[in-house]
Write a protein that holds these residues in place. Structure first.
Motif, PDB file in Angstrom:
ATOM      1  N   CYS A 182       0.941  -1.023  -0.011  1.00 49.34           N
ATOM      2  CA  CYS A 182      -0.281   0.113  -0.039  1.00 49.34           C
ATOM      3  C   CYS A 182       0.853   1.228   0.203  1.00 49.34           C
ATOM      4  O   CYS A 182       0.355   2.241   0.055  1.00 49.34           O
ATOM      5  CB  CYS A 182      -0.936   0.022   1.124  1.00 49.34           C
ATOM      6  N   PRO A 235      -6.638  -0.551  -0.844  1.00 44.61           N
ATOM      7  CA  PRO A 235      -6.695   0.815  -1.237  1.00 44.61           C
ATOM      8  C   PRO A 235      -7.723   0.925  -2.181  1.00 44.61           C
ATOM      9  O   PRO A 235      -8.573   1.980  -2.266  1.00 44.61           O
ATOM     10  CB  PRO A 235      -5.212   1.040  -1.704  1.00 44.61           C
ATOM     11  N   SER A 258      -4.063   3.974   3.766  1.00 41.38           N
ATOM     12  CA  SER A 258      -4.038   2.829   2.973  1.00 41.38           C
ATOM     13  C   SER A 258      -3.004   1.744   3.658  1.00 41.38           C
ATOM     14  O   SER A 258      -3.174   0.557   3.858  1.00 41.38           O
ATOM     15  CB  SER A 258      -3.535   2.979   1.641  1.00 41.38           C
ATOM     16  N   THR A 297      -9.326   1.665   6.472  1.00 40.15           N
ATOM     17  CA  THR A 297      -8.745   2.659   5.874  1.00 40.15           C
ATOM     18  C   THR A 297      -9.914   3.782   5.236  1.00 40.15           C
ATOM     19  O   THR A 297      -9.762   5.040   5.320  1.00 40.15           O
ATOM     20  CB  THR A 297      -8.549   2.039   4.328  1.00 40.15           C
TER      21      THR A 297
END
Length: 483
Positions: A301, A343, A396, A444
């Motif tokens: 990420c 993400p 993320s 996230t």
């Protein structure tokens, strides 16, 4: 994505922009007439631009893909300034160096060049990984785990038996996997020394596979092959012999040197290191496995398809690129794919639940991010990270690390190196695996929404459309871009 950003910036600046994208699926060359009529060229790339000499003699801006995404307007302004000054790139006959040395700024260091060489090899290897891994996984899904012990389908194949079809897919995938290390080594050498590097690179990679030096051996073979070819090319050769150098002399000498080094000098130590790494992975349990999952999540990420992401992905695929991978290797592959999905899925969810925090363009990208994330394409989050890196990337990474740790804790396994939710039936402990992804996505999303909500003004108030270009900037130019 760089091409899209540049096209949008071109429209805002009143510039006619023609794009050529170069990817692993190939590319369609720009019409020579378009190049001839162009006032300037922007090259936005992280691997070598193919047939770059076509653009020689034009005002040129040469940058990485990230610059093309983050600051397209600046690049267009820069190339127009160069065109106004009459500043052009070197003509084709004056260009020198390897594809990598010709790519990017002349002042870049060897660390940057090394990254380009390795990315060149990895980019050509990934399609073999995806095709071979998915075929093997489908073979297991159709024929069961016993297909790995099945006889050759040339000797025993029954059209009406699913086991035979499973064995067929498994064996085709196994053949595809055998190309991974040679292709990696061959195209690392190609990135360093152009076409003359291919033969010794492939030979060195095949030797690495033969002596069980694996992925590490392929890396070493590619770098050695490229270095040997570059050294040979620096030797002054009589004019009468230059014609046979690329087809006879260079392949012969470089292959012999690389083969000697791989078989006699460095092959055994690398094979021992590869075995040690494999044994270490196989012995990972408890807290060590969880920490490794979290680390892989952070890497996946961090740059969303960039070099760090590719290191984690290649590390995982190298572990399963054998006929009978260990349980730990399959857990690592599962963790890597899960974290890579977080993400884009999180950005898609964030644009759905708090759309007012995002620009109209980002909300449109969010719709596509659902499909990209579900397909394990981390690059789906790049537009969001490029627009707001300080909020999107850390969020993320937190979600990805949590997903990686949970995946390893749950003991989820995966034999396929790609596929996203479409290979869930091939995953061990699939429900807990999906739970790990869902937790990471939710974390996230919450972090991104909270961080964006702390801003004093929302994108809606600032996204009022591009201003009219100032006087003197409405003249259209034609600038082909190879990315």
């Amino acid at each position: 994505m760089a091409a899209e950003s540049l096209e949008n910036a071109g429209r805002e600046a009143g510039v006619e922009l023609v794009v050529e994208t170069q990817g692993s699926a190939g590319f369609t060359r720009l019409d020579p007439a378009v190049i001839a009529a162009a006032d300037g060229v922007i090259l936005a790339h992280d691997v070598a631009v193919r047939d770059k000499d076509r653009f020689a003699g034009k005002p040129t801006v040469d940058v990485g893909v990230k610059a093309g995404i983050n600051r397209p307007a600046d690049l267009i302004a820069e190339v127009r300034e160069k065109a106004a000054r009459g500043e052009v790139s070197a003509p084709a006959h004056a260009s020198a160096g390897t594809p990598v040395e010709r790519a990017g700024d002349s002042g870049e260091g060897y660390g940057t060049k090394l990254r380009r060489w390795l990315m060149s090899g990895v980019s050509y290897m990934v399609p073999f990984v995806a095709a071979g891994g998915l075929l093997i996984a489908l073979g297991f899904a159709i024929g069961g785990w016993q297909v790995s012990k099945a006889p050759s389908v040339m000797d025993h194949f029954m059209w009406t038996q699913t086991d035979s079809w499973g064995a067929l897919l498994f064996q085709i995938g196994g053949v595809a996997f055998k190309f991974l290390v040679p292709v990696l080594a061959g195209y690392i050498a190609y990135g360093m020394a152009d076409r003359p590097g291919l033969v010794p690179g492939f030979v060195g990679g095949a030797i690495a596979l033969d002596i069980n030096a694996g992925f590490l051996g392929g890396l070493a073979a590619g770098l050695i092959a490229g270095g040997v070819v570059l050294a040979i090319q620096r030797v002054r050769i009589p004019v009468a012999l230059r014609g046979i150098m690329p087809v006879v002399v260079i392949p012969l000498i470089s292959s012999a040197i690389v083969g000697f080094l791989m078989f006699v000098v460095i092959g055994k130590p690398i094979a021992s290191a590869q075995k040690g790494l494999t044994d270490w992975l196989s012995g990972l349990t408890g807290a060590n496995a969880v920490l490794l999952g979290a680390l892989l999540g952070l890497m996946m990420c961090f740059d969303l398809g960039g070099p760090v992401n590719k290191v984690a992905y290649t590390f995982a695929t190298a572990g399963i690129a054998v006929a009978d991978p260990s349980g730990s290797a399959m857990k690592i592959m599962a963790a890597v794919m899960a974290t890579g999905m977080v993400p884009p899925l999180a950005m898609a969810l964030a644009t759905t639940v708090r759309g007012r925090l995002f620009t109209p363009a980002e909300r449109e990208n969010g719709k596509a991010a659902w499909v990209l994330g579900a397909s394990f394409i981390s690059e789906g989050a790049i537009p969001f990270a490029a627009a707001d890196p300080l909020r999107v990337i850390p969020s993320s990474m937190v979600g990805g690390a949590l997903t990686g740790a949970l995946s390893m804790t749950f003991g989820a396994t995966l034999r396929a190196p790609h596929g996203g939710i479409f290979v869930v039936p091939l995953i061990g402990n699939p429900f807990l695996y999906l739970l790990a992804i869902a937790v990471g996505v939710c974390v996230t999303t919450v972090l991104v929404v909270l961080l964006k909500g702390m801003r004093k003004e929302s994108p809606e108030s600032t996204a009022t459309g591009p201003a009219s270009p100032p006087s003197g900037t409405t003249k259209e130019t034609k600038e082909p871009i190879a990315a």
